[in-house]
Scaffold this motif. Structure first.
Motif, short mmCIF file in Angstrom:
data_model
loop_
_atom_site.label_atom_id
_atom_site.label_comp_id
_atom_site.label_asym_id
_atom_site.label_seq_id
_atom_site.Cartn_x
_atom_site.Cartn_y
_atom_site.Cartn_z
N ARG A 36 0.82 -1.21 0.00
CA ARG A 36 0.00 0.00 0.00
C ARG A 36 0.86 1.26 0.00
O ARG A 36 0.46 2.30 -0.55
N ASP A 37 2.05 1.17 0.57
CA ASP A 37 2.95 2.32 0.57
C ASP A 37 3.59 2.51 -0.81
O ASP A 37 3.80 3.65 -1.25
N VAL A 38 3.90 1.40 -1.48
CA VAL A 38 4.39 1.50 -2.86
C VAL A 38 3.31 2.10 -3.76
O VAL A 38 3.58 2.97 -4.60
N ALA A 39 2.07 1.66 -3.57
CA ALA A 39 0.96 2.18 -4.38
C ALA A 39 0.78 3.67 -4.17
O ALA A 39 0.58 4.43 -5.14
N ALA A 40 0.83 4.11 -2.92
CA ALA A 40 0.67 5.54 -2.64
C ALA A 40 1.78 6.35 -3.29
O ALA A 40 1.54 7.45 -3.83
N GLY A 60 11.47 10.82 -12.04
CA GLY A 60 12.77 10.46 -11.48
C GLY A 60 12.91 8.96 -11.34
O GLY A 60 11.98 8.19 -11.60
N VAL A 61 14.10 8.55 -10.91
CA VAL A 61 14.39 7.14 -10.62
C VAL A 61 14.49 7.01 -9.11
O VAL A 61 15.21 7.77 -8.45
N PHE A 62 13.76 6.05 -8.55
CA PHE A 62 13.67 5.94 -7.10
C PHE A 62 13.81 4.48 -6.66
O PHE A 62 13.15 3.59 -7.20
N ASN A 63 14.68 4.27 -5.66
CA ASN A 63 14.66 3.00 -4.93
C ASN A 63 13.51 3.06 -3.94
O ASN A 63 13.39 4.02 -3.17
N VAL A 64 12.67 2.04 -3.96
CA VAL A 64 11.45 2.05 -3.14
C VAL A 64 11.52 0.85 -2.20
O VAL A 64 11.19 -0.28 -2.57
N THR A 65 11.99 1.12 -0.97
CA THR A 65 12.16 0.07 0.03
C THR A 65 11.77 0.62 1.40
O THR A 65 11.57 1.82 1.58
#
Length: 346
Positions: free
Chosen positions: A208-212, A223-228
Motif C-alpha cells: 500500500r505504501d508503494v501504491a501511494a 525520477g528514478v527511485f529506490n522504493v524500500t
C-alpha cells in the motif's frame, strides 16, 4: 474534472493496490488486464479494457481509450513489448510510472546500492529472457527490467517518467507469499528454524505504501527511485510480529541458526527460508531519494497484522509462484538437529 489514470495489470497485488488507492483518491481509473477468472473480478468503479500486453492490436485499442494523465505499468518484463506499449501510449499519456526492481542493478544483492549504481546492460528492444542468470548476481528478470526502463525513458523522456526500483513488497493480497509462509510456519509452532542474525536490518515495504508513492509520481514526480523500507527494523522484529498475531502453540521457539551454517547445509537462499539471503547488499539499499519525494512507510508490525487478517478472512486465490517457497518439515527438522548438535559440540 478527475485526473485519468491507466493501470496496466490491475488484478494481482501491486496493481490491485494502485487501483484501490487511485479510486480512493478520486482518480478516474481505466485498467488493462487479460481478465482471467483466477485473478479476480474487475474492481467496482473502474473502466476495464481487456487484452494482452504483447498484442499490438489490443494495445492500439487501449491507446484509443485515452487521453490519460498517467499510466502505472505493472506488466513490463520484456523490453521489446514495453517499447511497443510506450510508443503506442506516448501520444495519449502525459506521464509514465514504470514498476521496476532492485534486480535491475548490476550489483544487487552483493553491494550497497543508490540510484546512481550501475544497472544491467540490456537493449530497449530485447526479446524475452535477455542476459543470463547468476547466483548470486544478474538474472534474466533483472536484465529485462533494465531494458524496460530504457524502453520507456527513450520514448517518453526522463522528465515524463518515474522508475520505481522496488525491493521486497509485502502485504495483503501478496501472490508470492513470502510473509504468508512465515505466518503459517510460526502458527504451526514447534521449533522454527530462523535464518541468520535476528538483529539484521531488513527493508521490505508494504504494497500500500508503494501504491501511494506510485500515485504521487503519477501526479507529477518524475525520477528514478529506490522504493524500500527504511531498514530500521530487523528479521527478529518480523518473526516476533508474526508470533504476536498468529498466537502459536505454547512452547513454540524461534531457533536462530547462523548464515554460515545454513549455507553449509545447502539451503536455497531467498526461497527455502523466504527473505533470507546472506549476501551483504541484500538489505543495503538507499531509498532516501524516494523519502525526500514523499514516500511514507508503515511499520512491519502493521503489515504483518493486516496480512494475517487477509489470510484468515479472504480465502486468498492461489498463484503458481507460491509453490516455490518454503522448507519441507522433514528437512527443517534435519537442519535443526544438526544445528543443535553443533551448538552442543557433538
Amino acid at each position: 474534472m478527475p485526473r485519468r489514470l491507466l493501470v496496466l495489470g490491475s488484478s494481482w497485488f501491486l496493481g490491485r493496490a494502485v487501483t484501490d488507492a487511485a479510486l480512493t483518491a478520486g482518480w478516474d481509473v481505466t485498467t488493462f488486464r487479460r481478465g482471467r477468472v483466477e485473478s479476480g473480478a474487475d474492481p467496482a468503479g473502474v473502466t476495464t479494457v481487456r487484452g494482452d500486453y504483447a498484442d499490438p492490436a489490443a494495445v492500439a485499442a487501449l491507446a484509443e481509450a485515452g487521453p490519460f494523465d498517467a499510466v502505472v505499468d505493472n506488466l513490463a518484463y520484456t523490453p521489446r513489448e514495453t517499447l511497443a506499449v510506450a510508443r503506442a501510449l506516448e501520444p495519449v499519456v502525459e506521464r509514465y510510472v514504470l514498476v521496476s526492481t532492485l534486480s535491475a542493478y548490476a550489483g544487487w544483492p552483493i553491494e550497497p546500492l543508490t540510484e546512481d549504481s550501475a544497472t544491467l546492460d540490456c537493449a530497449p528492444d530485447a526479446g524475452p529472457n535477455p542476459g543470463h542468470n547468476g547466483d548470486p548476481g544478474p538474472s534474466t528478470y533483472g536484465f529485462g527490467k533494465a531494458g524496460c526502463e530504457r524502453a520507456v525513458t527513450s520514448t517518453f523522456g526522463a522528465d515524463r517518467v518515474a522508475v520505481l526500483r522496488a525491493g521486497v513488497i509485502l502485504g495483503p493480497h501478496d501472490y508470492v507469499g513470502r510473509l504468508s509462509w512465515w505466518l503459517r510456519r510460526v502458527r504451526r509452532g514447534g521449533r522454527v528454524l530462523a535464518p541468520g542474525d535476528p538483529l539484521r536490518g531488513i527493508q521490505p515495504i508494504d504494497v500500500r505504501d508503494v501504491a501511494a508513492f506510485a500515485l504521487r509520481c503519477a501526479a507529477g514526480t518524475p525520477g528514478v527511485f529506490n522504493v524500500t523500507g527504511p531498514g530500521t527494523e530487523t528479521f527478529g522484529d518480523l518473526l516476533d510480529a508474526c508470533a504476536r498475531v498468529v498466537e502459536p502453540p505454547t512452547g513454540t521457539e524461534l531457533v536462530w541458526a547462523s548464515d554460515e551454517f545454513l549455507v553449509s547445509q545447502g539451503l536455497r537462499q531467498w526461497t527455502e527460508l523466504p527473505l533470507w539471503r546472506a549476501y551483504p547488499g541484500t538489505w543495503a539499499v538507499d531509498a532516501s531519494r524516494a523519502r525526500a519525494a514523499g514516500l511514507v512507510t508503515r511499520s512491519l508490525a502493521e503489515t504483518v497484522r493486516d496480512t494475517w487478517e487477509w489470510l484468515t478472512g479472504d480465502a486468498p486465490v492461489g498463484h503458481e509462484r507460491a509453490g516455490e517457497l518454503g522448507i519441507m518439515p522433514e528437512r527443517e527438522a534435519e537442519v535443526l538437529a544438526a544445528w543443535t548438535d553443533r551448538q552442543s559440540g557433538r
